[in-house]
Each structure stands twice: as structure tokens, then as C-alpha cells.
Design a protein around this motif. Structure first.
Motif, PDB file in Angstrom:
ATOM      1  N   LEU A 226       9.096  27.686 -46.975  1.00 36.78           N
ATOM      2  CA  LEU A 226       8.422  26.533 -47.239  1.00 36.78           C
ATOM      3  C   LEU A 226       7.188  26.621 -46.806  1.00 36.78           C
ATOM      4  CD1 LEU A 226      10.757  23.131 -46.078  1.00 36.78           C
ATOM      5  CD2 LEU A 226      10.066  24.218 -48.298  1.00 36.78           C
ATOM      6  N   ASN A 227       6.779  27.331 -45.466  1.00 31.91           N
ATOM      7  CA  ASN A 227       5.556  27.641 -45.128  1.00 31.91           C
ATOM      8  C   ASN A 227       4.635  28.390 -46.336  1.00 31.91           C
ATOM      9  OD1 ASN A 227       5.835  26.495 -42.616  1.00 31.91           O
ATOM     10  ND2 ASN A 227       6.372  28.165 -41.540  1.00 31.91           N
ATOM     11  N   ARG A 228       5.424  29.505 -46.947  1.00 30.87           N
ATOM     12  CA  ARG A 228       4.809  30.437 -47.932  1.00 30.87           C
ATOM     13  C   ARG A 228       4.429  29.618 -49.128  1.00 30.87           C
ATOM     14  NH1 ARG A 228       2.336  34.108 -49.201  1.00 30.87           N
ATOM     15  NH2 ARG A 228       3.160  34.690 -50.788  1.00 30.87           N
ATOM     16  N   LEU A 229       5.211  28.430 -49.482  1.00 29.70           N
ATOM     17  CA  LEU A 229       5.047  27.706 -50.408  1.00 29.70           C
ATOM     18  C   LEU A 229       3.911  26.720 -50.371  1.00 29.70           C
ATOM     19  CD1 LEU A 229       6.528  27.123 -53.373  1.00 29.70           C
ATOM     20  CD2 LEU A 229       7.725  25.066 -52.403  1.00 29.70           C
ATOM     21  N   GLU A 230       3.385  26.351 -49.182  1.00 31.33           N
ATOM     22  CA  GLU A 230       2.317  25.721 -49.065  1.00 31.33           C
ATOM     23  C   GLU A 230       0.915  26.484 -49.544  1.00 31.33           C
ATOM     24  OE1 GLU A 230       2.051  24.875 -44.929  1.00 31.33           O
ATOM     25  OE2 GLU A 230       3.592  23.239 -44.851  1.00 31.33           O
ATOM     26  N   PHE A 284       2.566  37.112 -44.038  1.00 33.32           N
ATOM     27  CA  PHE A 284       4.219  36.966 -44.071  1.00 33.32           C
ATOM     28  C   PHE A 284       4.468  35.799 -43.095  1.00 33.32           C
ATOM     29  CE2 PHE A 284       3.573  41.697 -44.751  1.00 33.32           C
ATOM     30  CZ  PHE A 284       4.239  41.815 -46.023  1.00 33.32           C
ATOM     31  N   GLY A 285       3.450  34.904 -42.445  1.00 31.04           N
ATOM     32  CA  GLY A 285       3.934  33.955 -41.794  1.00 31.04           C
ATOM     33  C   GLY A 285       4.572  34.457 -40.295  1.00 31.04           C
ATOM     34  N   ILE A 286       4.050  35.439 -39.664  1.00 30.31           N
ATOM     35  CA  ILE A 286       4.653  35.985 -38.733  1.00 30.31           C
ATOM     36  C   ILE A 286       3.410  36.607 -37.913  1.00 30.31           C
ATOM     37  CG2 ILE A 286       6.813  36.855 -39.607  1.00 30.31           C
ATOM     38  CD1 ILE A 286       5.751  39.707 -39.688  1.00 30.31           C
ATOM     39  N   SER A 287       3.983  37.002 -36.548  1.00 28.70           N
ATOM     40  CA  SER A 287       2.653  37.634 -35.487  1.00 28.70           C
ATOM     41  C   SER A 287       3.168  38.957 -35.190  1.00 28.70           C
ATOM     42  CB  SER A 287       2.735  36.909 -34.028  1.00 28.70           C
ATOM     43  OG  SER A 287       4.073  37.191 -33.707  1.00 28.70           O
ATOM     44  N   GLY A 288       4.094  39.654 -35.711  1.00 31.29           N
ATOM     45  CA  GLY A 288       4.449  40.798 -35.410  1.00 31.29           C
ATOM     46  C   GLY A 288       5.913  41.244 -35.467  1.00 31.29           C
ATOM     47  N   PHE A 289       6.229  42.389 -34.806  1.00 34.55           N
ATOM     48  CA  PHE A 289       7.550  42.959 -34.683  1.00 34.55           C
ATOM     49  C   PHE A 289       7.942  43.344 -33.284  1.00 34.55           C
ATOM     50  CE2 PHE A 289       5.751  43.843 -38.873  1.00 34.55           C
ATOM     51  CZ  PHE A 289       6.705  43.299 -39.464  1.00 34.55           C
ATOM     52  N   VAL A 290       9.219  43.445 -33.002  1.00 34.05           N
ATOM     53  CA  VAL A 290       9.704  43.994 -31.345  1.00 34.05           C
ATOM     54  C   VAL A 290      11.022  44.752 -31.800  1.00 34.05           C
ATOM     55  CG1 VAL A 290       8.796  42.094 -30.161  1.00 34.05           C
ATOM     56  CG2 VAL A 290      10.930  41.747 -31.129  1.00 34.05           C
ATOM     57  N   LYS A 291      11.194  45.591 -30.896  1.00 26.07           N
ATOM     58  CA  LYS A 291      12.216  46.524 -30.817  1.00 26.07           C
ATOM     59  C   LYS A 291      13.532  45.536 -30.808  1.00 26.07           C
ATOM     60  CE  LYS A 291      14.312  50.294 -28.252  1.00 26.07           C
ATOM     61  NZ  LYS A 291      14.285  51.150 -27.009  1.00 26.07           N
TER      62      LYS A 291
END
Length: 340
Positions: A226-230, A284-291
Motif C-alpha cells: 500500500l505504501n508503494r501504491l501511494e 523499497f520503503g525500508i531503512s536497510g538490512f540486518v544480519k
């Protein structure tokens, strides 16, 4: 997410492919093998991209990300776009895809049949490591106000015979497994027979557009979609109302095949653990990645088992003895997961 809460919720209702060794010639068990030896064997990596929306919308955000990954790893990383969740699993199973961004449910299947191993996890913009499944309806649909008032899940259960409904597809976590368990299994309702019409739209974007265009009354979708659709179709997003929200779902895993050379695995880890270019990852609507590791997605395994227990209890073609035997086997699987 409180993992134990997921377990308790699931347990309340229980009372209880061999992979083709296409990459074997370039596999390495020695982390000290030279980069040149590994890279001479693997010329490029296909990175599986799930079809949460149309490929046309995915390319602009994926190509810059893949270029950055290629620079870090030292060989070309090519996005491998698929139209169904099962397609990337099969591609990984036969060595056509070596790494991927999966959903929780599709990862569990890929770990079983495609030698997939999770090594990183998505972190949302707000810092959480999870996302939500929603039921959505069109704001102009007469059912929407009442559904919000009484609870969208309960409204759907009570009025299913008069509703048209769309799931994402069977290998989707937020588009099928989670709403299927929390809405239907827990209420002893079979969605295959309950609705006036049931469809599998194929991806999150298709589900959202089906509601926006009044092709179905209710559909499943993730908050991320839904965030992407915006951004991709704000007009459609404005027509959609959320009528139900799930408990928090563990966010997506990043995976590679277990038989990738150790130095390639390390370079992929370095990229995902340290990449911070906000301009590239913001779409991508994200802040990053973690292990992360495999057990991060045990909650999804628990939900699947609990759902199977409920389905077994409801089967009319099994004797009581057969039901108890099957339920005991499933409970043992649940116990083994919880001990790991």
C-alpha cells in the motif's frame, strides 16, 4: 515482534526438489579460497525478485540497487523478475537463481527444496523488523463502513456468501498464509467454499487494484504494498480503505544458495549489512538490512503447522484415531521448532 505471542496464539488452537548441483563445480568449503578462482567459475548472479507488483514498476528501483550490489560483489548481479512466488523457488532449486529477496512463507519452502539459506533481514523505515497483512475494501463500497465498525475480519466471516474476495497467491505470507490463518482457520471457515466468488489475483498490486477498480469487494495486501501504491498509483490508493490489520509478521529474508562459494557469500553479506544509500533503498520503503538466520522465520513455520492442525481437526474423512495421530505428529513438529 514478540515471537512467543505468535506461538501462544497459534498453540491456543491446537490443545492441542534434490537440488541440481549446477553450481557444484564452483562451490567452495574454504573461506580462504581466492576471489579469482571463485569469480572465474561464477560469471554472474541472478537475483530473484518477487512480483509484489508489475515488472515495469520494479525495474526503476531494482536496477540501481543491483548495480550497487554488482560493484560490491565484483561480478554482475542481474535482477530475475518472476510472475509467481513459486517461480523464484523453482529457479533457485535448479540453480538458475543464486540469491533472492523472498517473503517468509516462500523462504520456508525454498529452504526445504532449493538449498536457500537466509543471511539478512529487511528493516522497515521505522526501524521495525516486520510488516502487516491487511484486508482492504473500496471506500465507496457500501460494505466498508460497516466492516470497519464491527471489524473487517468478523464482517467478512459473517457475510462471506455475499462477498467477492481476492487473495494474493498461495505462497504469499501476508497475502495468503497470515490472513488465511487468523481470519479463516481460527473461525473454522473454508474460504474456498465460503465466498460468492474467490480469486487469486497473483500479487499485491493486483489485489489492491482489484479493490480500487471495484472488481472484488475485499482483498488481502501488505502495508508495504500500500505504501508503494501511494507512489506508483496514488489515485488508486485513495480509493482503498483498510478494514483489518494482522499481528506483526517477521520482515522479508535475503537469501542465497548454500552452495555459493564462501567468498561470494561474504561479499553479499558485506553489501547487505553495510549498504546505507538512502536514495537507492528509499523506494523499497525500508531503512536497510540486518544480519539474520533461519530461525528468525520460525513463527511462520509455527503458523503453518497450527493451520494444519486446525484443518486436520475439521476433516470429516478421518477417524478420530487418525486425527489424533496426525495432530500428534504436527504438535511434535511444533515442539521441535520451538526448541531451536
Amino acid at each position: 515482534m514478540n515471537r512467543r505471542l505468535f506461538i501462544q496464539q497459534a498453540s491456543l488452537f491446537t490443545i492441542t526438489l534434490a537440488s541440481a548441483k549446477i553450481l557444484s563445480a564452483c562451490s567452495s568449503t574454504n573461506a580462504d579460497n581466492s576471489n579469482s578462482a571463485s569469480n572465474s567459475a561464477i560469471k554472474e548472479i541472478n537475483f530473484g525478485v518477487l512480483s509484489t507488483e508489475s515488472q515495469a514498476n520494479q525495474k526503476p528501483i531494482w536496477e540501481p540497487f543491483a548495480a550497487a550490489m554488482s560493484k560490491e560483489v565484483g561480478i554482475p548481479i542481474k535482477p530475475f523478475y518472476v510472475t509467481q512466488y513459486a517461480a523464484v523457488i523453482e529457479a533457485m532449486r535448479f540453480g538458475k537463481v543464486q540469491a533472492a529477496w523472498l517473503g517468509g512463507k516462500s523462504y520456508i519452502e525454498a529452504a526445504k527444496v532449493a538449498e536457500a539459506e537466509a543471511f539478512a533481514q529487511v528493516v522497515s523505515k521505522d526501524g521495525t523488523r516486520g510488516y502487516y497483512s491487511h484486508l482492504i475494501a473500496n471506500k465507496d463500497n457500501p460494505i466498508t463502513a460497516e466492516a470497519k465498525a464491527v471489524g473487517g475480519d468478523q464482517y467478512v466471516i459473517k457475510n462471506a456468501a455475499n462477498l467477492t474476495f481476492a487473495f494474493n497467491e498461495p505462497n504469499s505470507t501476508s497475502g495468503f498464509l497470515v490472513p488465511s490463518y487468523y481470519i479463516f482457520t481460527k473461525n473454522n471457515v473454508d474460504p474456498k467454499t465460503a465466498f460468492k466468488r474467490l480469486v487469486f489475483a497473483g500479487n499485491h498490486e493486483a489485489c489492491a487494484l482489484a479493490v480500487a477498480n471495484k472488481q472484488v469487494d475485499v482483498a488481502t495486501v501488505s502495508n508495504e504494498a500500500l505504501n508503494r501504491l501511494e507512489k506508483t498509483n496514488p489515485t488508486a490508493r485513495q480509493k482503498i480503505e483498510i478494514i483489518w490489520q494482522s499481528p506483526l509478521i517477521p520482515s522479508d529474508p535475503i537469501v542465497y544458495r548454500q552452495d555459493l562459494p564462501a567468498d561470494i557469500k561474504q561479499k553479499l553479506q558485506n553489501f547487505f549489512y553495510n549498504y546505507k544509500d538512502a536514495k537507492i533503498i528509499e523506494p523499497f520503503g525500508i531503512s536497510g538490512f540486518v544480519k539474520a538466520e533461519d530461525k528468525t522465520w520460525h513463527t511462520i513455520r509455527e503458523l503453518e503447522i497450527a493451520k494444519k492442525i486446525q484443518e486436520t481437526q475439521a476433516k470429516d474423512n478421518l477417524s478420530e484415531k487418525e486425527k489424533q495421530q496426525k495432530i500428534a505428529e504436527l504438535n511434535q513438529q511444533l515442539k521441535e521448532i520451538q526448541l531451536n
